[in-house]
Design an enzyme around this catalytic site. Structure first.
Site, PDB file in Angstrom:
ATOM      1  N   GLY A  46       0.830  -1.194   0.000  1.00 24.54           N
ATOM      2  CA  GLY A  46       0.000   0.000   0.000  1.00 24.54           C
ATOM      3  C   GLY A  46       0.865   1.244   0.000  1.00 24.54           C
ATOM      4  O   GLY A  46       2.020   1.205   0.420  1.00 24.54           O
ATOM      5  N   GLN A  51       3.201  10.056   0.976  1.00 28.80           N
ATOM      6  CA  GLN A  51       4.502   9.380   0.944  1.00 28.80           C
ATOM      7  C   GLN A  51       5.322   9.714  -0.304  1.00 28.80           C
ATOM      8  O   GLN A  51       6.523   9.487  -0.328  1.00 28.80           O
ATOM      9  CB  GLN A  51       4.319   7.855   1.040  1.00 28.80           C
ATOM     10  CG  GLN A  51       3.787   7.425   2.410  1.00 28.80           C
ATOM     11  CD  GLN A  51       3.621   5.920   2.483  1.00 28.80           C
ATOM     12  OE1 GLN A  51       2.643   5.375   2.001  1.00 28.80           O
ATOM     13  NE2 GLN A  51       4.594   5.243   3.072  1.00 28.80           N
ATOM     14  N   CYS A 106       6.158  -0.046   7.184  1.00 29.26           N
ATOM     15  CA  CYS A 106       5.717   1.095   6.375  1.00 29.26           C
ATOM     16  C   CYS A 106       6.862   1.491   5.454  1.00 29.26           C
ATOM     17  O   CYS A 106       8.017   1.515   5.882  1.00 29.26           O
ATOM     18  CB  CYS A 106       5.374   2.260   7.309  1.00 29.26           C
ATOM     19  SG  CYS A 106       4.916   3.777   6.439  1.00 29.26           S
ATOM     20  N   LEU A 107       6.551   1.786   4.201  1.00 28.53           N
ATOM     21  CA  LEU A 107       7.605   2.130   3.240  1.00 28.53           C
ATOM     22  C   LEU A 107       8.371   3.394   3.637  1.00 28.53           C
ATOM     23  O   LEU A 107       9.485   3.599   3.175  1.00 28.53           O
ATOM     24  CB  LEU A 107       7.012   2.300   1.831  1.00 28.53           C
ATOM     25  CG  LEU A 107       6.496   1.015   1.162  1.00 28.53           C
ATOM     26  CD1 LEU A 107       5.829   1.355  -0.164  1.00 28.53           C
ATOM     27  CD2 LEU A 107       7.606   0.004   0.959  1.00 28.53           C
ATOM     28  N   HIS A 149      -4.073   1.475   7.845  1.00 29.05           N
ATOM     29  CA  HIS A 149      -2.742   2.083   7.862  1.00 29.05           C
ATOM     30  C   HIS A 149      -2.654   3.239   6.857  1.00 29.05           C
ATOM     31  O   HIS A 149      -2.159   4.318   7.184  1.00 29.05           O
ATOM     32  CB  HIS A 149      -1.702   0.995   7.539  1.00 29.05           C
ATOM     33  CG  HIS A 149      -0.287   1.462   7.435  1.00 29.05           C
ATOM     34  ND1 HIS A 149       0.702   1.016   8.297  1.00 29.05           N
ATOM     35  CD2 HIS A 149       0.325   2.319   6.569  1.00 29.05           C
ATOM     36  CE1 HIS A 149       1.854   1.604   7.951  1.00 29.05           C
ATOM     37  NE2 HIS A 149       1.647   2.393   6.912  1.00 29.05           N
ATOM     38  N   GLU A 150      -3.164   3.000   5.643  1.00 30.77           N
ATOM     39  CA  GLU A 150      -3.035   4.018   4.593  1.00 30.77           C
ATOM     40  C   GLU A 150      -3.947   5.224   4.861  1.00 30.77           C
ATOM     41  O   GLU A 150      -3.568   6.366   4.585  1.00 30.77           O
ATOM     42  CB  GLU A 150      -3.335   3.422   3.212  1.00 30.77           C
ATOM     43  CG  GLU A 150      -2.443   2.252   2.791  1.00 30.77           C
ATOM     44  CD  GLU A 150      -0.955   2.522   2.915  1.00 30.77           C
ATOM     45  OE1 GLU A 150      -0.526   3.685   2.851  1.00 30.77           O
ATOM     46  OE2 GLU A 150      -0.212   1.540   3.111  1.00 30.77           O
ATOM     47  N   HIS A 153      -2.319   7.629   7.137  1.00 26.85           N
ATOM     48  CA  HIS A 153      -1.346   8.502   6.457  1.00 26.85           C
ATOM     49  C   HIS A 153      -1.998   9.799   5.992  1.00 26.85           C
ATOM     50  O   HIS A 153      -1.379  10.857   6.010  1.00 26.85           O
ATOM     51  CB  HIS A 153      -0.769   7.802   5.219  1.00 26.85           C
ATOM     52  CG  HIS A 153       0.465   6.980   5.489  1.00 26.85           C
ATOM     53  ND1 HIS A 153       1.648   7.517   5.943  1.00 26.85           N
ATOM     54  CD2 HIS A 153       0.707   5.657   5.338  1.00 26.85           C
ATOM     55  CE1 HIS A 153       2.559   6.565   6.059  1.00 26.85           C
ATOM     56  NE2 HIS A 153       2.010   5.408   5.700  1.00 26.85           N
TER      57      HIS A 153
HETATM   58 NI    NI Z   1       2.855   3.482   5.626  1.00 27.21          NI
END
Ligand code: NI
Length: 187
Positions: A46, A51, A106-107, A149-150, A153
């Site tokens: 995701g 991000q 998380c990226l 999670h997304e 963000h």
């Molecule tokens: Ni994340």
């Protein structure tokens, strides 16, 4: 399509509240294409627009890509799931229940993982790429966790804010060169 740089924890953009999308145009399509390319290149499940430095309420998710496919008896077919991305624009969780505890990453936090408790079951609504409203449910799986999670963000919230154990989370951050666990979403 072009791959964008993924912002790391510490970047102010990740802490800002993102604005709703109002124009469902070519520009939006381009952002989504870039988000998909960036997510797949990073082997993520995701990605949220902040991000890649865009504070708009856009999320892409593909929780199944590359994992094993199973037949009806539950046996692996030896094949992998193809790309099947879900695009969520202006997503909003409308119902949540139960608890789902699991290891999360998380990226924007490379190599950082710790336990986070989320809702087990959710209902959510969103606009599709044409601007039409849709509704979906998720229950107890990676996809369910990923949606939550997304969406966080988009509100400037990060998984570090809800770590089950802040001491473990702090150690994980320190170990990977992220010093400040105590940053907060910006108003
Ligand atoms: Ni994340």
């Amino acid at each position: 399509m072009s791959k964008r740089k993924i912002l790391k924890y510490g970047s102010e953009v990740l802490r800002r509240n993102s604005t709703p999308v109002t124009k469902f145009d070519k520009r939006l399509k381009k952002i989504i294409d870039d988000m998909l390319e960036t997510m797949y290149a990073a082997h993520g499940v995701g990605l949220a627009a902040p991000q890649i430095g865009i504070n708009q309420r856009i999320v892409v998710i593909d929780a199944e890509y590359g994992s094993d496919r199973y037949d009806e008896s539950g046996k692996s077919t030896g094949r992998k799931n193809p790309r099947n991305p879900l695009i969520l624009i202006n997503p909003e969780i409308t119902e949540m229940e139960g608890e789902l505890e699991s290891y999360e990453g998380c990226l924007s936090f490379p190599d950082v993982y710790f336990n986070v408790t989320r809702a087990k079951k959710i209902k959510f609504k969103f606009n599709n790429i044409k601007g039409q409203e849709e509704e979906m449910e998720a229950d107890g799986d990676l996809f369910c966790r990923c949606v939550q999670h997304e969406i966080d963000h988009l509100n400037g919230q990060l998984f570090v804010d809800i770590a089950d154990d802040r001491i473990i989370a702090r150690e994980e951050l320190d170990k990977n060169g992220f010093a400040n666990i105590d940053s907060q979403p910006l108003a």
